[in-house]
Design a protein around this motif. Structure first.
Motif, PDB file in Angstrom:
ATOM      1  N   ILE A  43       0.845  -1.193   0.000  1.00  0.00           N
ATOM      2  CA  ILE A  43       0.000   0.000   0.000  1.00  0.00           C
ATOM      3  C   ILE A  43       0.881   1.244   0.000  1.00  0.00           C
ATOM      4  CG2 ILE A  43      -1.844   1.229   1.198  1.00  0.00           C
ATOM      5  CD1 ILE A  43      -2.620  -1.470   2.474  1.00  0.00           C
ATOM      6  N   TYR A  44       0.680   2.086  -1.012  1.00  0.00           N
ATOM      7  CA  TYR A  44       1.474   3.298  -1.193  1.00  0.00           C
ATOM      8  C   TYR A  44       0.597   4.491  -0.808  1.00  0.00           C
ATOM      9  CZ  TYR A  44       4.487   0.166  -3.812  1.00  0.00           C
ATOM     10  OH  TYR A  44       5.311  -0.879  -4.169  1.00  0.00           O
ATOM     11  N   ARG A  45       1.101   5.292   0.160  1.00  0.00           N
ATOM     12  CA  ARG A  45       0.262   6.349   0.708  1.00  0.00           C
ATOM     13  C   ARG A  45       0.874   7.727   0.531  1.00  0.00           C
ATOM     14  NH1 ARG A  45      -1.067   5.209   6.711  1.00  0.00           N
ATOM     15  NH2 ARG A  45       0.708   3.776   6.827  1.00  0.00           N
ATOM     16  N   PRO A  46       0.051   8.709   0.134  1.00  0.00           N
ATOM     17  CA  PRO A  46       0.504  10.098   0.136  1.00  0.00           C
ATOM     18  C   PRO A  46       0.520  10.631   1.565  1.00  0.00           C
ATOM     19  CG  PRO A  46      -1.777   9.968  -0.551  1.00  0.00           C
ATOM     20  CD  PRO A  46      -1.308   8.548  -0.368  1.00  0.00           C
ATOM     21  N   PRO A  47       1.010  11.848   1.791  1.00  0.00           N
ATOM     22  CA  PRO A  47       0.990  12.410   3.152  1.00  0.00           C
ATOM     23  C   PRO A  47      -0.412  12.407   3.737  1.00  0.00           C
ATOM     24  CG  PRO A  47       2.358  13.747   1.708  1.00  0.00           C
ATOM     25  CD  PRO A  47       1.665  12.735   0.828  1.00  0.00           C
ATOM     26  N   ALA A  48      -0.486  12.279   5.053  1.00  0.00           N
ATOM     27  CA  ALA A  48      -1.774  12.228   5.738  1.00  0.00           C
ATOM     28  C   ALA A  48      -2.544  13.523   5.521  1.00  0.00           C
ATOM     29  CB  ALA A  48      -1.562  11.975   7.223  1.00  0.00           C
ATOM     30  N   GLY A  49      -3.834  13.405   5.508  1.00  0.00           N
ATOM     31  CA  GLY A  49      -4.709  14.558   5.310  1.00  0.00           C
ATOM     32  C   GLY A  49      -6.128  14.085   5.181  1.00  0.00           C
ATOM     33  N   LYS A  50      -6.914  14.768   4.395  1.00  0.00           N
ATOM     34  CA  LYS A  50      -8.292  14.354   4.190  1.00  0.00           C
ATOM     35  C   LYS A  50      -8.304  13.005   3.474  1.00  0.00           C
ATOM     36  CE  LYS A  50      -8.694  16.883  -0.177  1.00  0.00           C
ATOM     37  NZ  LYS A  50      -9.430  17.942  -0.909  1.00  0.00           N
ATOM     38  N   PRO A  51      -9.397  12.230   3.602  1.00  0.00           N
ATOM     39  CA  PRO A  51      -9.466  10.923   2.931  1.00  0.00           C
ATOM     40  C   PRO A  51      -9.203  11.034   1.436  1.00  0.00           C
ATOM     41  CG  PRO A  51     -11.254  11.138   4.493  1.00  0.00           C
ATOM     42  CD  PRO A  51     -10.597  12.493   4.433  1.00  0.00           C
ATOM     43  N   ARG A  52      -8.339  10.170   0.941  1.00  0.00           N
ATOM     44  CA  ARG A  52      -7.883  10.226  -0.443  1.00  0.00           C
ATOM     45  C   ARG A  52      -8.613   9.216  -1.331  1.00  0.00           C
ATOM     46  NH1 ARG A  52      -3.732  14.262  -1.020  1.00  0.00           N
ATOM     47  NH2 ARG A  52      -2.560  14.352   0.935  1.00  0.00           N
ATOM     48  N   PRO A  53      -8.671   9.480  -2.624  1.00  0.00           N
ATOM     49  CA  PRO A  53      -9.147   8.446  -3.550  1.00  0.00           C
ATOM     50  C   PRO A  53      -8.177   7.274  -3.539  1.00  0.00           C
ATOM     51  CG  PRO A  53      -8.202  10.290  -4.750  1.00  0.00           C
ATOM     52  CD  PRO A  53      -8.295  10.720  -3.317  1.00  0.00           C
ATOM     53  N   VAL A  54      -8.664   6.105  -3.908  1.00  0.00           N
ATOM     54  CA  VAL A  54      -7.879   4.872  -3.833  1.00  0.00           C
ATOM     55  C   VAL A  54      -7.857   4.189  -5.197  1.00  0.00           C
ATOM     56  CG1 VAL A  54      -7.615   2.637  -2.678  1.00  0.00           C
ATOM     57  CG2 VAL A  54      -8.602   4.584  -1.431  1.00  0.00           C
ATOM     58  N   ALA A  55      -6.689   3.683  -5.574  1.00  0.00           N
ATOM     59  CA  ALA A  55      -6.561   2.877  -6.789  1.00  0.00           C
ATOM     60  C   ALA A  55      -6.026   1.503  -6.419  1.00  0.00           C
ATOM     61  CB  ALA A  55      -5.619   3.548  -7.787  1.00  0.00           C
ATOM     62  N   VAL A  56      -6.776   0.467  -6.732  1.00  0.00           N
ATOM     63  CA  VAL A  56      -6.265  -0.902  -6.620  1.00  0.00           C
ATOM     64  C   VAL A  56      -5.654  -1.226  -7.975  1.00  0.00           C
ATOM     65  CG1 VAL A  56      -6.780  -3.312  -6.147  1.00  0.00           C
ATOM     66  CG2 VAL A  56      -8.090  -1.510  -4.998  1.00  0.00           C
TER      67      VAL A  56
END
Length: 274
Positions: A43-56
């Motif tokens: 799982i690759y994550r951008p910096p924390a913040g508001k809920p992000r869109p997700v790509a599987v």
């Protein structure tokens, strides 16, 4: 010789990008999405913040090969664009059947929808993105509810489907080994046979210079889908080949082609539900 040198340079570049991926974005390695050692995802994550869109992201490999580690650069590319990326490992032919592959992929997607929030993602904004045989799987999960239903979820919970150089009908396959995978298989395992009915928003992208999966197959699926709801989007990239369309997800290949930005824009704009 020039072609060989070009392929070597591309291979070395991708190897470097894969090695650098954990250094440029946060990566959770080997997260189990189902029982069994083969059912793990990165799982690759951008910096924390508001809920992000997700790509599987479902990698390709002709149903026979491939690895999540070989496409770490794709996960990093998504995270740098503000998208949480989940890249699952799954079983391959001949140890597994086509239905086994779909079951694995469906389990990974269902797990992602259920656990997206724990990794900074928005469970109502989960899009399945696939390349080549992975695009076949993505389309099947979005078009045939059998697989996500069995995994305890539903296509209705998906925000969208993105297929990159996908073989949506066996007629589009040019490699005899790829064709062999489908010998004797159920026609229901071809996405083009599931054009009718509701489904998530779709982006079908391919390269005009693809010699492995005929772009005509992408256009055929688009025509079939438009006949029912008129919502499909097709993107054809002039001069882009089969592997190049996924390479273009990352630097320096994205300097020439807009694949990464086009896909990220679709993922960010997609949302499950009416």
């Amino acid at each position: 010789m020039l072609s060989y040198l070009g392929d070597t340079i591309v291979g070395l570049t991708l190897a470097v990008l894969n090695a650098l991926a954990p250094l440029v974005v946060h990566v959770d390695k080997g997260v189990p999405y189902a029982a069994g050692s083969e059912h793990r995802a990165d799982i690759y994550r951008p910096p924390a913040g508001k809920p992000r869109p997700v790509a599987v992201f479902l990698y390709g490999g002709g149903w026979r090969t491939g690895s999540k580690d070989e496409v770490a650069y794709v996960g990093a590319a998504f995270a740098r664009r503000g998208v949480v990326a989940v890249i699952p490992e799954y079983r391959h032919v001949p140890a597994a059947t086509l239905p086994d592959i779909l079951a694995d992929n469906a389990a990974a997607v269902a797990w992602t929808i259920a656990h997206a929030a724990a990794y900074g993602g928005d469970p109502a904004r989960v899009t399945v993105v696939g390349h080549s045989s992975g695009a076949w799987a993505a389309a099947m999960l979005g078009r045939d509810r059998t697989w996500l239903d069995r995994a305890g979820s539903s296509p209705a919970k998906l925000a969208g489907i993105v297929g990159l150089a996908g073989p949506y009908a066996t007629s589009a396959l040019t490699d005899p080994l790829d064709r062999q995978v489908f010998v004797g298989s159920d026609p229901a395992l071809q996405p083009i046979n599931h054009a009718a009915g509701s489904h998530p928003a779709m982006l079908l992208a391919t390269g005009a210079a693809d010699l492995d999966v005929n772009p005509a197959g992408t256009l055929a699926l688009d025509r079939a889908l438009r006949g029912f709801d008129g919502k499909e989007t097709v993107k054809i990239y002039p001069g882009l080949g089969h592997g190049q369309i996924v390479h273009a997800m990352s630097f320096p290949f994205n300097l020439r082609f807009s694949v990464a930005d086009d896909v990220a824009r679709f993922v960010k704009g997609a949302h499950a539900g009416p």
